[in-house]
Scaffold this active site. Structure first.
Site, PDB file in Angstrom:
ATOM      1  N   GLY A  25       0.904  -1.102   0.301  1.00  0.00           N
ATOM      2  CA  GLY A  25       0.143  -0.024   0.120  1.00  0.00           C
ATOM      3  C   GLY A  25       0.761   1.083   0.518  1.00  0.00           C
ATOM      4  O   GLY A  25       0.444   2.472   0.741  1.00  0.00           O
ATOM      5  N   ALA A  26       2.006   1.380  -0.617  1.00  0.00           N
ATOM      6  CA  ALA A  26       2.686   2.194  -0.516  1.00  0.00           C
ATOM      7  C   ALA A  26       3.125   3.580  -2.293  1.00  0.00           C
ATOM      8  O   ALA A  26       3.948   4.032  -1.439  1.00  0.00           O
ATOM      9  CB  ALA A  26       4.418   1.800  -0.337  1.00  0.00           C
ATOM     10  N   VAL A  76      -2.826  -7.406  -3.451  1.00  0.00           N
ATOM     11  CA  VAL A  76      -2.286  -7.925  -2.256  1.00  0.00           C
ATOM     12  C   VAL A  76      -4.077  -9.119  -1.754  1.00  0.00           C
ATOM     13  O   VAL A  76      -3.549 -10.324  -0.915  1.00  0.00           O
ATOM     14  CB  VAL A  76      -2.599  -7.339  -1.386  1.00  0.00           C
ATOM     15  N   SER A 155      -6.529  -0.037  13.227  1.00  0.00           N
ATOM     16  CA  SER A 155      -7.517   0.599  13.325  1.00  0.00           C
ATOM     17  C   SER A 155      -8.219   0.373  14.234  1.00  0.00           C
ATOM     18  O   SER A 155      -8.937  -0.593  14.196  1.00  0.00           O
ATOM     19  CB  SER A 155      -7.852   2.015  12.088  1.00  0.00           C
ATOM     20  N   TYR A 160     -14.918  -2.716   8.418  1.00  0.00           N
ATOM     21  CA  TYR A 160     -14.163  -2.316   8.310  1.00  0.00           C
ATOM     22  C   TYR A 160     -12.782  -1.976  10.228  1.00  0.00           C
ATOM     23  O   TYR A 160     -12.495  -3.112   9.948  1.00  0.00           O
ATOM     24  CB  TYR A 160     -13.539  -0.543   7.788  1.00  0.00           C
ATOM     25  N   ALA A 161     -14.056  -2.894  10.929  1.00  0.00           N
ATOM     26  CA  ALA A 161     -13.802  -2.616  12.235  1.00  0.00           C
ATOM     27  C   ALA A 161     -13.069  -4.439  12.307  1.00  0.00           C
ATOM     28  O   ALA A 161     -12.155  -4.723  12.980  1.00  0.00           O
ATOM     29  CB  ALA A 161     -14.690  -2.077  12.796  1.00  0.00           C
ATOM     30  N   ALA A 162     -14.297  -4.935  11.938  1.00  0.00           N
ATOM     31  CA  ALA A 162     -13.366  -6.050  11.694  1.00  0.00           C
ATOM     32  C   ALA A 162     -12.697  -6.793  11.853  1.00  0.00           C
ATOM     33  O   ALA A 162     -11.486  -7.449  12.149  1.00  0.00           O
ATOM     34  CB  ALA A 162     -15.442  -6.759  11.729  1.00  0.00           C
ATOM     35  N   ALA A 163     -12.314  -6.444  10.193  1.00  0.00           N
ATOM     36  CA  ALA A 163     -11.400  -6.605   9.336  1.00  0.00           C
ATOM     37  C   ALA A 163     -10.054  -5.910  10.349  1.00  0.00           C
ATOM     38  O   ALA A 163      -9.116  -6.935  10.988  1.00  0.00           O
ATOM     39  CB  ALA A 163     -11.434  -6.416   8.024  1.00  0.00           C
ATOM     40  N   LYS A 164      -9.401  -5.126  10.965  1.00  0.00           N
ATOM     41  CA  LYS A 164      -8.721  -4.682  11.288  1.00  0.00           C
ATOM     42  C   LYS A 164      -8.569  -5.047  13.084  1.00  0.00           C
ATOM     43  O   LYS A 164      -7.435  -4.969  13.311  1.00  0.00           O
ATOM     44  CB  LYS A 164      -8.977  -2.889  11.970  1.00  0.00           C
TER      45      LYS A 164
END
Length: 250
Positions: A25-26, A76, A155, A160-164
């Site tokens: 992710g660069a 990815v 994060s 999104y919260a579940a993945a992080k």
């Protein structure tokens, strides 16, 4: 005060000369900042992103500044792309010492009332499964030499919260399993950072809620990653470091 002594100690702990780092992710935002920081500390950086032109720009900027960086395309979500990146790193630099799993995607502000299974799986695949894939591809290299640094960026939307959250749990379990092999696995959990992804949402409202006089910058997160990638963090593993300007405190 002996400035040479101070400089020598700083170089010993934070210098990354001779180390090879892969940063996912660069192409933009935090990942770009991390790639620049690690290269500035002397690492050979292999920067990858699904946005091929953006990551080439990252590599060009680092190279023009005097650093060493390759900019490679990588989705990815695909093992074959990941393997190509890792193989290129080994062919060019001999090994992989540092892996920074930064590639991520946001959920566009959906809630439990609007999310569907397809969107749930998309974010889990991009934000969590990608970390597993890249880690498992790099891990044999680190295990063979009993040394390595893995830094996962964690994060909100429910998926999104579940993945992080899964990234943090994976970080802690992997750190526990690899501690005896001197492989450090840690996580950086940023607060609000001024990036393209963050500005998709209600940026002015988010800024108004910050305690610190400014939003975080990619360099703030890159500094934390640089510490975790360096010898200064050799006794840190399974930790979650959160540069967030006081947004939350544990």
């Amino acid at each position: 005060m002996n400035q040479n002594w101070i400089h020598a100690n700083m170089e010993h702990y934070f210098q990354l000369a001779g180390k090879t780092a892969i940063v996912t992710g660069a192409g933009n935002g935090i990942g770009r900042g991390i790639a620049q920081k690690l290269a500035g500390l002397g690492a050979n950086v292999v920067a990858c992103d699904i946005e091929a032109e953006s990551v080439r720009n990252t590599a060009d900027e680092i190279t023009l500044a005097g650093g060493v960086c390759l900019g490679l395309y990588c989705d990815v979500r695909k093992y074959e792309d990941i393997q190509k990146v890792v193989d290129t790193a080994v062919q060019k630099f001999g090994t992989v010492d540092i892996l920074v799993n930064d590639a991520a995607g946001c959920g566009g502000g959906v809630t439990v009332d609007t999310i569907n299974e397809q969107e749930w799986m998309r974010l889990i695949e991009l934000n969590l499964n990608s970390v597993f894939r890249f880690t498992m591809t790099v891990l044999p290299i680190m295990r063979a030499k009993k040394q390595g640094k893995i830094v996962n960026i964690s994060s909100g939307d429910p998926h999104y919260a579940a993945a992080k959250g899964g990234v943090i749990a994976f970080t802690k379990e992997l750190a526990h399993e690899l501690a005896k092999e001197s492989i450090n696995v840690n996580s950086v959990a940023p607060g609000l950072v001024d990036t393209r992804m963050a500005r998709i949402r209600d940026w002015e409202d988010e800024i108004a809620d910050t305690l610190w006089p400014r939003a975080g910058q990619p360099e703030d997160i890159a500094n934390a990653v640089a510490f975790l990638a360096s010898s200064a963090s050799d006794y840190f593993t399974g930790q979650v470091i959160s540069p967030n300007g006081g947004a939350w405190m544990q």
